[in-house]
Design an enzyme around this catalytic site. Structure first.
Site, PDB file in Angstrom:
ATOM      1  N   GLY B  16       2.269  42.129 -21.686  1.00  0.00           N
ATOM      2  CA  GLY B  16       0.781  43.004 -21.358  1.00  0.00           C
ATOM      3  C   GLY B  16       0.632  43.472 -22.894  1.00  0.00           C
ATOM      4  N   THR B 139       5.274  48.912 -24.809  1.00  0.00           N
ATOM      5  CA  THR B 139       4.656  48.822 -23.318  1.00  0.00           C
ATOM      6  C   THR B 139       3.845  50.205 -22.962  1.00  0.00           C
ATOM      7  OG1 THR B 139       5.316  48.890 -20.966  1.00  0.00           O
ATOM      8  CG2 THR B 139       6.847  49.478 -22.329  1.00  0.00           C
ATOM      9  N   ILE B 140       2.751  50.149 -22.520  1.00  0.00           N
ATOM     10  CA  ILE B 140       2.075  51.176 -21.724  1.00  0.00           C
ATOM     11  C   ILE B 140       2.997  51.967 -20.725  1.00  0.00           C
ATOM     12  CG2 ILE B 140      -0.240  50.354 -22.307  1.00  0.00           C
ATOM     13  CD1 ILE B 140      -0.546  49.737 -19.406  1.00  0.00           C
ATOM     14  N   ASP B 141       3.932  50.998 -20.299  1.00  0.00           N
ATOM     15  CA  ASP B 141       4.874  51.486 -18.830  1.00  0.00           C
ATOM     16  C   ASP B 141       5.453  52.639 -19.394  1.00  0.00           C
ATOM     17  OD1 ASP B 141       3.312  49.799 -17.284  1.00  0.00           O
ATOM     18  OD2 ASP B 141       4.727  48.177 -17.521  1.00  0.00           O
ATOM     19  N   ARG B 185       3.855  49.344 -12.016  1.00  0.00           N
ATOM     20  CA  ARG B 185       4.243  48.747 -11.100  1.00  0.00           C
ATOM     21  C   ARG B 185       5.700  49.414 -10.489  1.00  0.00           C
ATOM     22  NH1 ARG B 185       4.166  43.856  -8.824  1.00  0.00           N
ATOM     23  NH2 ARG B 185       2.909  42.771 -10.695  1.00  0.00           N
ATOM     24  N   TYR B 304      -7.405  46.956 -16.760  1.00  0.00           N
ATOM     25  CA  TYR B 304      -7.061  46.501 -18.079  1.00  0.00           C
ATOM     26  C   TYR B 304      -7.584  47.581 -19.043  1.00  0.00           C
ATOM     27  CZ  TYR B 304      -4.995  42.562 -15.989  1.00  0.00           C
ATOM     28  OH  TYR B 304      -4.305  41.746 -15.136  1.00  0.00           O
ATOM     29  N   LEU B 305      -8.584  48.334 -18.970  1.00  0.00           N
ATOM     30  CA  LEU B 305      -9.046  49.324 -19.637  1.00  0.00           C
ATOM     31  C   LEU B 305      -7.730  49.916 -20.258  1.00  0.00           C
ATOM     32  CD1 LEU B 305     -11.744  48.290 -18.476  1.00  0.00           C
ATOM     33  CD2 LEU B 305     -12.460  50.733 -18.846  1.00  0.00           C
ATOM     34  N   GLN B 306      -6.953  50.579 -19.536  1.00  0.00           N
ATOM     35  CA  GLN B 306      -6.081  51.397 -19.763  1.00  0.00           C
ATOM     36  C   GLN B 306      -4.918  50.778 -21.175  1.00  0.00           C
ATOM     37  OE1 GLN B 306      -3.925  52.786 -15.885  1.00  0.00           O
ATOM     38  NE2 GLN B 306      -5.028  51.058 -15.598  1.00  0.00           N
ATOM     39  N   ARG B 307      -4.989  49.581 -21.187  1.00  0.00           N
ATOM     40  CA  ARG B 307      -4.178  49.034 -22.319  1.00  0.00           C
ATOM     41  C   ARG B 307      -5.066  48.178 -23.356  1.00  0.00           C
ATOM     42  NH1 ARG B 307      -1.658  43.700 -18.982  1.00  0.00           N
ATOM     43  NH2 ARG B 307      -3.222  42.028 -19.985  1.00  0.00           N
TER      44      ARG B 307
END
Lengths: 405, 405
Positions: B16, B139-141, B185, B304-307
């Site tokens: 992503g 990773t945004i995670d 997730r 998807y705006l978050q990433r």
């Protein structure tokens, strides 16, 4: 001169907030600070409801630091309301005004707020009560009449354009079908802004659907399949208020709750149902047209972020919203007149600029303004370059991106 | 010295995208420009897939202006992939490398990309083929092991915090129950960032649910009712990956498609279904607890705006992502070592700073890092101040807002 009657003023905010609605509030506060005719400036909490319940706060003498922070804060700092006052409600408002020697009323809102202002103004006139009423426009929908554009729209347009600009790069990196649902029940102004970041022919949004151009499910699926065939991906921007070939809102068919607002409209925002429905329609329909091809389909509903995201307002919109608030006070002071602040675009179409003028309340109240035909392409699935020329200056500029060949 | 073997280099992007993944790409390009040992720098299109298909573009000699624009462009400019290479796939990659005299491989991605890099590296070692492999984290995670934090997270955290900051003002203006669903997730790092804009006790998010703390529907409804009773409104931030009392993902129960990715995970993003489900659960359940009270409930899924949102990256994150790209090249040149670039936080906890170090690929590959217990409150429905101290510097600062008393 009757425009200078001495008394108190009330200012309120109404309807769906924007990220610059507090700029207009601060504009009113700043302009009132210089008015000897206005003794107290009362902010009503949650719009007209705060008037009838007499929930006021004093807005004179707030310190400069707080005003600066307030101006940069999204959503109505005084609180907002969805109340749509009837004649009785308006009478109560008028009675509170008369009892508190309120001689100036500034109401920041959309067309319904302009109508409320108009009714109260007529009640005052009928009672020969001197009241100067000014409506200060705000709406991300950009659908008010008379004015060239509405405070709040430029920032929402910048948000939507930047979201789609980035989402299009995301879609290019991981290709598939992407549906972006954008606010706009009756008018496609904000959805149209999704095209402002487009630079090359292959850039998304590849399809833009607005309420002004009906689209059947069959056409939608066919359009998406065509773009997918051409570009290997397809990014769609669709208004929440898109209508099918019979003029029925797609959203009305798919919203889970069927909840209606005070205007009898079905709730469209605050749910991802329409996006999910469009994604499923594309997935099933396009796959069938492409011989059973497995497709990656995703949907995003931009939701309340469009009107409330902090820290990314358009500088042009901020300045204009502040100006609209100031001008309402100046106009009210200048003469025996009521009205709505409106913008006229200046210049030769090269250098952008505006000037404010006074519109009649009745010309702004109630009816709204659709996206004109010249901004929608002949196929009813895209936005023309004429719209870009209109809308781009309002965003204050968009991020500049780069691509590898 | 074996670290300086002469040959070509490949750089790719995977998983992503983030808004700073191209900063790392530009960092690699810039650092390679000064390396005599590297003859050609080949960008592979769409990650490992571009290697096996030998779809390369030459990245030496790009002009400065394009590099600057690229660095500020969201999502993988080279294209990304969700392919998770097995042993055969990795062998093909290795064969392409050997055939093209590729001696340096820089792979920008998450834990799966680190694992791919590790496998290819082992294949090369087994064949006594000199290959320096460096993984560059993104990773945004924020769930990679070893490193203090991950490039891409700070910008996503800034986006989420700013969205909730504004949405909370919106919710205060028009009170009700608002559900915001945020990516994540397995780990709640990004959802936790929703609390970074909180200033006062009455500010939202009033509840934060992360995958690390299970929540039953009964508890969720009870929590919301309690906050609504206390504040007259309730803003909830929930991870897309929240689990019920049995450890089952709520999303798995409510997603319309049941589509699974290459890792066997059910698709959670790109749909508003979980948000809509939570909104309906709150509407029905809380109304019942409050004696049938009619409630205004809305849900937004940030999606998807978050990433990928353009123009609002964290300046700290941008600089660090660029640095990570440069350091990968420096580390590869400095000695006979492979690895993953990691950050160590410096200083006394007051002035923020980092330094880079080399982590082992095997320590970053595969497993991920959950939000630690000390960042989650005892009730499992909120985030602690210790998290704020950790995460705030990564955002580069948030908008400053003002409120009326």
């Amino acid at each position: 001169m009757s425009g200078r009657i001495r008394g108190n003023a009330v200012v309120g905010q109404s309807g769906g907030p924007t990220v610059v609605i507090n700029q207009s509030l601060v504009g009113v506060i700043e302009a009132v600070a210089g008015c000897d005719a206005i003794e107290r400036l009362l902010g009503c909490r949650h719009g007209v409801r705060g008037i009838v319940e007499e929930k006021f706060i004093d807005l004179k003498g707030l310190d400069r630091g707080l005003l600066d922070r307030l101006a940069n804060t999204p959503a109505a700092a005084l609180g907002s309301t969805r109340d749509k006052p009837d004649a009785d409600y308006c009478r109560k408002i008028f009675e509170v005004f008369a009892r508190n020697n309120v001689r100036y009323f500034f109401y920041i809102g959309g067309n319904d707020s302009a109508d409320t202002a108009r009714i109260i103004n007529e009640l005052a006139a009928a009672e020969s009560y001197e009241l100067r009423t000014f409506h200060i426009p705000k709406t991300i929908d950009n659908d008010l009449r008379v004015t060239d554009h509405c405070p709040g729209y430029g920032s929402a347009a910048k948000f939507v354009a930047s979201a789609i600009l980035g989402d299009d790069r995301d879609s290019a990196a991981l290709p598939g079908i992407k549906i972006d649902v954008i606010m706009g029940r009756h008018a496609g102004w904000l959805t149209a802004a999704g095209m402002l970041g487009r630079q090359d022919e292959c850039d998304g949004p590849h399809l833009v659907y607005v309420p002004e151009a009906r689209v059947s499910q069959e056409k939608f699926v066919h359009d998406v399949a065509e773009m997918y065939g051409k570009y290997g991906r397809c990014l769609v921007a669709a208004s929440e208020g898109i209508e099918d070939e019979n003029g029925q809102a797609w959203g009305a068919k798919v919203m889970p709750t069927g909840e209606k607002d005070s205007h009898g409209n079905i709730q469209l925002s605050g749910s991802g149902a329409l996006g999910d429905y469009l994604a499923e329609a594309a997935k099933t329909g396009v796959s069938k047209l492409l011989g059973g091809k497995k497709l990656r389909v995703r949907a995003d509903t931009f939701g309340y972020l469009q009107r409330s995201f902090a820290g990314y307002a358009s500088a042009v919109d901020q300045a204009e919203a502040r100006l609209a608030g100031r001008k309402a006070v100046e106009f009210a002071m200048a003469g025996n007149a009521d009205g709505s602040v409106a913008f006229k675009r200046l210049g030769d179409g090269k250098a952008y600029g505006i000037e404010c003028f006074r519109a009649e309340l009745k010309d702004v109240a109630r009816e709204t303004k659709d996206l004109p035909k010249e901004y929608i392409n002949a196929a009813g699935n895209g936005i023309t370059e004429a719209f870009r020329a209109y809308a781009m200056p309002l965003t204050g500029g968009l991020p500049v991106i780069g691509k590898l060949a």
